[in-house]
Design an enzyme around this catalytic site. Structure first.
Site, PDB file in Angstrom:
ATOM      1  N   SER A 245       0.858  -1.184   0.000  1.00  0.00           N
ATOM      2  CA  SER A 245       0.000   0.000   0.000  1.00  0.00           C
ATOM      3  C   SER A 245       0.898   1.240   0.000  1.00  0.00           C
ATOM      4  CB  SER A 245      -0.877   0.013   1.250  1.00  0.00           C
ATOM      5  OG  SER A 245      -0.091   0.356   2.374  1.00  0.00           O
ATOM      6  N   LYS A 246       0.250   2.394   0.033  1.00  0.00           N
ATOM      7  CA  LYS A 246       0.997   3.668   0.002  1.00  0.00           C
ATOM      8  C   LYS A 246       2.033   3.753   1.125  1.00  0.00           C
ATOM      9  CE  LYS A 246      -1.148   6.587  -3.046  1.00  0.00           C
ATOM     10  NZ  LYS A 246      -2.512   6.157  -3.353  1.00  0.00           N
ATOM     11  N   ARG A 247       1.714   3.089   2.257  1.00  0.00           N
ATOM     12  CA  ARG A 247       2.645   3.109   3.391  1.00  0.00           C
ATOM     13  C   ARG A 247       4.042   2.627   2.987  1.00  0.00           C
ATOM     14  NH1 ARG A 247       2.114  -0.694   6.677  1.00  0.00           N
ATOM     15  NH2 ARG A 247       0.430  -1.707   5.570  1.00  0.00           N
TER      16      ARG A 247
END
Ligand code: GLU
Length: 484
Positions: A245-247
């Site tokens: 994910s963006k994390r």
């Protein structure tokens, strides 16, 4: 010989082209190319609220950058509404579907009741039990309704190309809606209608779609169409084992393009997210990927997206690709960084290719190449403070060394490595130091950096005049530093 396979990539244009989508596109493309089949592109733009032209463009750009060309005209799902509706009505006519008049509010209430009883809510088929005359009456009166697929008894099974046999008991699948009350098709209906129309023989997609597959298989059978084969590719995780994910940082393909990654490295890296050619083989150019890619190597377990490995892979590709191919990606980056113009690079093409040969083996990204190319392209350099702190510690001594170096080099009539080496080794010896102790401060003086190609290569690439000027400028800078 069996007929060539037809595969498709069917992204929803609701954001950037992400690593997961690009991997799915690549696997479909490789499979098609390996087997002499076709790779098609379908933009699933039926979600009007979330689909944007900008996302569609990002998908085209990403696929083009990766070199994943599609074989027929792009299909826009939204343009096929009439066929989706006709297929849904065909199911009504052949008795595979029925009209359901239950309102969203009624369904909601029954869902809540079921939840209160801690039961899983499933549509109870009450409209399937309506008297046909009553159905006709309501239709004639214009009562809003949906079409529901009547899920038969039994079990829905398929041999997944990745997971092997998968079976879903039909009792776990409710009579799902195929056409909404506004006559728009539900996702599974549109996908199956399109895949049939596009004569898709292999549906390869992320395994987050596994739960859609039994419904889609039921639709194929009810429409009397042959089933495609299905391949559900494993999810992609970050190095921490969590879903990507963006994390985890950059996940859009376009980000990597801007971070100085080569498309061939990105392809190679993505190809290994859920596929292995066997053995230890990792670095592969496109031809080799196409040649080796097959269903035997498809893997079940989650793939790990490790940006460090991507960088390593990129370094490998930078070194191995034909240098002219690398130049094609590096030149625009140098121009964008303001280090050269296209005509300057064209004028000194052979020189530039030589420079690139020297730099690419020391770089992991195009940005690394740009950084290291700077001192060879610009007039004025800046000194990396870490490099000067380490290599110019004793200013007086460094001034002496660099001045004498300049004089010895100026005296050379032949600007080539052999006489340079002879002169500089002699100089080092006269000071009782190793050649390395002379070359390090020289490197900083000539490039401003602590790392560069071999010192003689640096001198040759800079040319005599510029090399001498750099040595003089370094001496001047050190002298200024001493008097400050
Ligand atoms: N549009 C779907 C998605 O972006 C893909 C559907 C499919 O491949 O069948 O996830």
């Amino acid at each position: 010989m069996s007929t060539p396979p037809r595969l498709r990539f069917a992204p929803s244009p609701t954001g950037d082209l992400h690593v997961g989508g690009a991997r799915t596109a690549l696997f479909n493309w490789l499979y098609a190319r390996h087997n002499g089949g076709q790779f098609l592109l379908r933009i699933e733009d039926t979600d009007r609220a979330r689909s944007t032209d900008e996302s569609t463009r990002a998908i085209f750009d990403g696929l083009n950058w990766l070199g994943l060309t599609w074989d027929e005209e792009v299909v826009y799902q939204g343009a096929n509404l009439a066929r989706h509706q006709a297929d849904a009505l065909r199911l009504l006519e052949n008795g595979s579907a029925y009209r359901c008049f239950c309102t969203p509010a009624e369904l909601d209430e029954r869902r809540k009741e079921a939840e209160a009883r801690k039961d899983a809510f499933r549509y109870d088929r009450r409209c399937d039990r309506l008297d046909p005359a009553e159905v006709e009456r309501r239709v004639a009166a214009g009562v809003p309704h949906v079409l529901r697929f009547r899920v038969p008894d039994g079990s829905t099974e398929w041999d997944d190309m990745v997971h092997g046999r998968i079976a879903f008991p039909n009792k776990d699948i409710e009579d799902f809606v195929i056409l909404r009350s506004d006559s728009t098709p539900i996702y599974n209906m549109a996908v199956v209608s399109d895949d049939i129309a596009m004569r898709i023989t292999i549906v390869m997609r992320g395994d987050d779609h596994i739960s859609n597959t039994p419904k889609q298989i039921l639709l194929y059978s009810a429409l009397g169409s042959p089933l495609p084969r299905f391949a559900h590719l494993p999810m992609i995780h970050g190095t921490d084992g969590k879903k990507l994910s963006k994390r985890h940082g950059a996940t859009a393909v376009g980000d990597y393009q801007h971070l100085g990654i080569l498309p061939s490295a990105m392809r190679n890296f993505l190809a290994l997210l859920g596929w292995s050619p066997g053995g230890d083989l990792e670095v592969m150019m496109l031809d080799e990927l196409v040649e080796r890619f097959g269903e035997d190597g498809l893997l079940k377990k989650a793939a790990v997206f490790d940006p460090k490995k991507l960088e390593w892979m990129n370094g490998q590709h930078l070194s191995i690709l034909p240098v002219e191919d690398v130049a094609q990606w590096v030149m625009p980056a140098l121009i964008a960084a303001g280090l050269a113009t296209a005509s300057e690079l064209a004028e000194r093409h052979d020189w530039f290719i030589l420079l690139l040969e020297l730099l690419r083996v020391r770089s992991r990204t195009i940005d690394d190449v740009v950084r290291q190319a700077r001192p060879f392209l610009v007039e004025e350099i800046t000194y990396d403070p870490d490099a000067t702190a380490k290599q110019w510690k004793d200013a007086a001594h460094t001034i002496t060394l660099l001045s004498e170096t300049r004089d010895r080099l100026e005296a050379l009539s032949d600007w080539s490595p052999e006489p340079m080496e002879e002169a500089l080794r002699e100089l080092a010896e006269s000071h009782g130091i190793t050649a390395g102790k002379l070359f390090q401060p020289m490197r900083v003086a000539l490039t401003g950096l602590a790392v560069s190609p071999g010192i003689f290569d640096v001198l040759v690439m800079l040319g005599k005049e510029r090399s001498l000027a750099r040595l003089e400028a370094a001496v001047a800078s050190l002298e200024r530093g001493q008097t400050d």
